[in-house]
Write an enzyme that holds these catalytic residues in place. Structure first.
Site, short mmCIF file in Angstrom:
data_model
loop_
_atom_site.label_atom_id
_atom_site.label_comp_id
_atom_site.label_asym_id
_atom_site.label_seq_id
_atom_site.Cartn_x
_atom_site.Cartn_y
_atom_site.Cartn_z
N SER A 98 -27.48 -34.64 97.77
CA SER A 98 -26.28 -35.46 97.83
C SER A 98 -26.51 -36.87 98.38
O SER A 98 -25.60 -37.69 98.37
CB SER A 98 -25.22 -34.76 98.67
OG SER A 98 -25.60 -34.75 100.01
N LYS A 145 -17.89 -33.55 105.02
CA LYS A 145 -18.40 -34.93 104.99
C LYS A 145 -17.27 -35.93 105.21
O LYS A 145 -17.43 -36.91 105.95
CB LYS A 145 -19.06 -35.19 103.64
CG LYS A 145 -20.39 -34.47 103.52
CD LYS A 145 -20.97 -34.66 102.14
CE LYS A 145 -22.29 -33.92 102.03
NZ LYS A 145 -22.77 -33.92 100.66
#
Ligand code: ADP
Length: 799
Positions: A706, A749
């Site tokens: 990611s 996140k």
């Protein structure tokens, strides 16, 4: 056994040594001197015969008086047996007519007032008249005439009697050798009859009968008759014993032997400790409720222990084994009560928020209630530390009224840790599963296995397969522990596992589990949790009250922002505890009143802030981009640095990157090279420069694809010389053509970005629907921008 234990006050013990010389001592001369009035001592259950010397214990007052009277005169006293031994003060009617006159050879007064005398039988007497009863019995007597003539018949009777007497001894009658010798040496028929009778186990009245038989031949016959009867009994006894021995079954024999062993041990004085212990084990095994086959095994071990010498080293091993077997909760269980409404109340009471988690847990419990067993999949709580996984587990146990136990699987690499070592190993013990169940003390606890994602595997075997068995409802009703060597039923245990990350869990295990994700908390949620749960809990643990300490919201906020950076609330709780400790100390030192901790005073307790909040003061720079990662401690914001130096196109990656992350860095480089012209970069850069990408913090291992777009952004920035906006964070996987693919853990996140004060977040367009999971205020306070190509990213992030 010799006859003549006289109970009560007159006790006499015939000596086994009726010595021949003594027995033959009496003479006619002496008989002539016997007066016809004598003091009388009644005997309780002893018959005395002439020519025998026996010790006599005299206890009754009248008897002592009689003895003293005798001692004052010629030392002569009449001994006549009473008809019933229990009569305490016999009168004329209670005493036989015929007895024996004796000479008192010796008298010894004992300190308790009784006396001991050694007497020698002289001759048979008949009581003619009682003259007085007090202070002692006095009687008139006449001597019973005994004619001793040894004809042939008498001779034959005597020989017979002696042979029978010897035979009785051979058949086991305890007759000392010297008594046998003395008997053989007697040549007067009547005296022999007396002597043998004295040593037979006859009743008092039987012996009295012989005493009263005056004719020596009659006496011999009677004695022979009794002796024969005794011989028959002895023979029968030995025959019975032989037969019993043959027919004794194995168990009877064992019982018999055990009793004998017990007797020997008692003699040796070792009985108490060992035998009592064995019995205690037997009882414990019986009461433990273990299944029959296990009980059999336990009893077998017990009998091994019993036979072993106590000093043997192995006894300790067996004892430990028996302790384990008999101590396990084979049958003990808590009675389950499950009321869903109550369960919900308990979950709400103990936890703030976690709505989704609670919902899933309640659904799980509802199914459990309907199906009434634990056959469903195992729950697996996944989330960073300190988000309440353990705490929810505890509440489930409370709602179900079961015990709660925890066991960490972190670092378990050996199957034996789960299943135990075989008993042949020195110091072997059961595995952790059995130890935990034992600790719980019930067979249906809620059993939480922590860190199932950290189970290792090495040459010692794979713990996973053992875990599979434990967690498989089809198999765990007969869980085999190597140490116990007996199956234990784990099917009533409610297993819950926890993990920080889902990926490292071996797929075989993951398949059996129903995963429930615990996301991190937002600032607001943390504040609530701190205020409602953590502060009251810590106050209580430190013996403080709200009257003594008040941590204001502003202070809690400050702690959350500047003293902790975490997805959960573990450090928050610890920091609150630090404050409580300091205040507790002051209270003990005498501080009065309430301490109030505010944002201004907090430094006094915690020192300077550990983290800076927000990025406002940071400048935008070339080659540094802001990324979002998801590690096992939750989401986090990182700054990825890229730099170039002269070289030949080598790529250096640092910061403990996993394989996937490295590959994604390669992909970022390839993308940059492929699109160099369009990006305004020298297409030949790769021949002249080396690229170094570093991902701090270097100490924390990172992995996953990611960070792809973040690394590409940093690289394009350094190659083009354009600055990157610090306040834009991004996450997304990059393809070689610059497309952006979805990523996991978006919620965590975004929460991390919010915590860090980021204003704009670029997320993969395909993750857009995940945004709904994030609390509303987080969504409104940040600008969340879905992007699908690298161009979109660069146009927003680069200045
Ligand atoms: P984990 O097992 O996930 O590492 P814990 O269950 O040990 O975390 O939680 C750490 C502490 O935080 C515990 O004291 C727990 O009670 C508290 N806690 C966590 N989440 C909540 C919540 N939602 N409400 C109240 N307290 C919470």
């Amino acid at each position: 056994m010799f006859e003549g234990e006289v109970l009560g006050k007159i006790i006499s013990r015939p000596t086994p040594l009726a010595r021949k010389d003594v027995a033959l001592m009496s003479s006619l001369d002496e008989q002539n001197h016997i007066p016809d009035v004598l003091p009388l001592i009644p005997l309780r259950d002893l018959i005395l015969f002439p020519n025998l010397v026996v010790p006599l214990f005299v206890g009754r007052e009248r008897s002592i008086n009689a003895l003293e009277e005798a001692m004052r005169n010629e030392h002569l006293v009449a001994l006549v047996t009473q008809k019933a031994a229990e009569t305490q003060d016999p009168g004329p009617g209670d005493i036989y007519e015929i007895g024996c006159v004796v000479t008192v050879l010796q008298e010894l007064k004992l300190p308790d007032g009784t006396a001991k005398a050694l007497v020698e039988g002289k001759q048979r007497i008949r009581i003619v008249e009682f003259l007085q009863t007090d202070p002692y019995l006095k009687v008139r007597v006449e001597l019973v005439d005994e004619e001793e003539h040894a004809d042939l018949e008498a001779e034959a009777l005597m020989r017979n009697l002696i042979t029978d007497f010897e035979q009785a001894s051979q058949l086991g009658k305890p007759i000392p050798q010297e008594v046998l010798g003395a008997a053989a040496a007697i040549d007067e028929p009547g005296r022999l009859a007396d002597f043998v009778t004295f040593h037979l186990s006859l009743k008092v009245d039987e012996k009295q009968e012989i005493l009263e038989a005056v004719d020596p031949k009659v006496r011999l016959r009677k004695t022979t008759e009794y002796l024969r009867k005794e011989l028959e009994i002895l023979e029968l006894g030995s025959r019975i014993q032989n037969r019993v021995k043959e027919s004794m079954s194995k168990t009877q024999r064992e019982y018999f032997l055990r009793e004998q062993l017990k007797a020997i041990q008692q003699e040796l004085g070792v009985y108490d400790e060992t035998q009592a212990e064995i019995e205690e084990y037997r009882e414990k095994i019986r009461l433990s409720g273990m299944p029959e086959d296990v009980e059999e095994k336990a009893l077998k071990e017990l009998s091994r222990l019993e036979k072993m010498p106590q000093a043997a080293a192995e006894t300790g091993v067996i004892r430990t084994y028996l302790d384990w077997l008999s101590g396990l909760p084979w049958q003990i269980e808590d009675e389950e009560k499950l009321n869903l409404i109550e369960a919900q109340t308990i979950l709400d009471e103990d936890h703030y928020g976690l709505e989704k988690v609670k919902e899933r847990v309640l659904e799980y419990l509802a199914v459990h209630k309907l199906t009434d067993h634990m056959r469903g999949p195992i729950l697996c709580f996944v989330g960073p530390p300190g988000v309440g996984k353990t705490s929810i587990g505890r509440s489930i146990a409370r709602a179900l009224n079961r015990k709660f136990i925890r066991m960490s699987l972190g670092g378990v690499r050996d199957e034996a840790e789960i299943r135990g070592h075989r008993r042949t190993y020195v110091g072997a013990l059961p595995g952790r599963i059995i130890q935990s169940v034992n600790q719980a003390g019930t067979k249906n606890p809620v059993f939480m296995m922590d860190e199932i994602d950290k189970v290792g595997m090495d040459f010692r075997g794979d713990p996973t397969s053992a875990l599979l068995e434990v967690l498989d409802p089809e198999q765990n009703n007969a869980f085999q522990d190597h140490y116990l060597e007996a199956p234990f039923d784990l099917s009533d245990v409610m297993f819950i596992t926890t993990a920080n990350l889902l990926d490292p869990i071996p797929p075989a295990l993951r398949d059996r589990m129903e995963v429930i994700h615990f996301p991190g908390y937002t600032e607001d949620e943390k504040l609530h949790i701190a205020r409602k749960y953590l502060v009251p809990k810590q106050l209580k643990e430190h013996g403080l009250s709200t009257g003594k300490l008040d941590i204001q919201d502003s202070a809690l906020h400050e702690i959350i922002r500047r003293y902790t950076r975490e997805a959960g609330v573990r450090n928050l709780e610890r920091t609150i505890a630090t404050i409580c400790r300091q205040v507790a100390r002051k209270v003990v030192e005498g501080k009065k009143g309430k301490t109030s901790v505010t944002v201004r005073t907090i430094r006094k307790y915690l020192g300077p802030p550990k983290f800076s909040f927000g990025l406002a003061e940071k400048r935008d720079e070339v080659g540094v981009s802001t990324g979002l990662v998801w590690t096992e401690v939750g989401g986090d914001v990182i700054f990825i640095e890229a730099t170039t130096m002269k070289g030949k196109g080598a790529l250096t990656l640092t910061g403990q990157l996993g394989d996937v992350m490295r590959e994604s860095a390669q992909a970022a480089v390839s993308y940059t090279r492929a699109n160099a012209a369009a990006l305004g970069i020298d297409p030949e850069f790769n021949e002249k420069l080396d690229v170094h990408i570093h991902v701090p913090a270097a100490a924390i291992p990172k992995d996953g694809p990611s960070a792809g777009i973040t690394m590409a952004t940093a690289m394009v920035s350094v190659l083009t010389g354009r600055r990157v906006r610090r306040d834009i964070a991004m996450t997304g996987e990059i393809t070689l053509r610059g497309r952006i693919l979805p990523i996991g853990g978006l919620k965590e996140k975004l929460l991390a970005a919010h915590r860090a004060g980021i204003k704009t977040v670029l997320i993969p367009a395909e993750n857009e629907h995940d945004v709904d999971l994030v609390p509303e205020h987080v969504r409104t306070e940040m600008q969340i921008v879905p992007v699908s190509t690298m161009d979109q990213v660069l146009s927003r992030a680069l200045i």
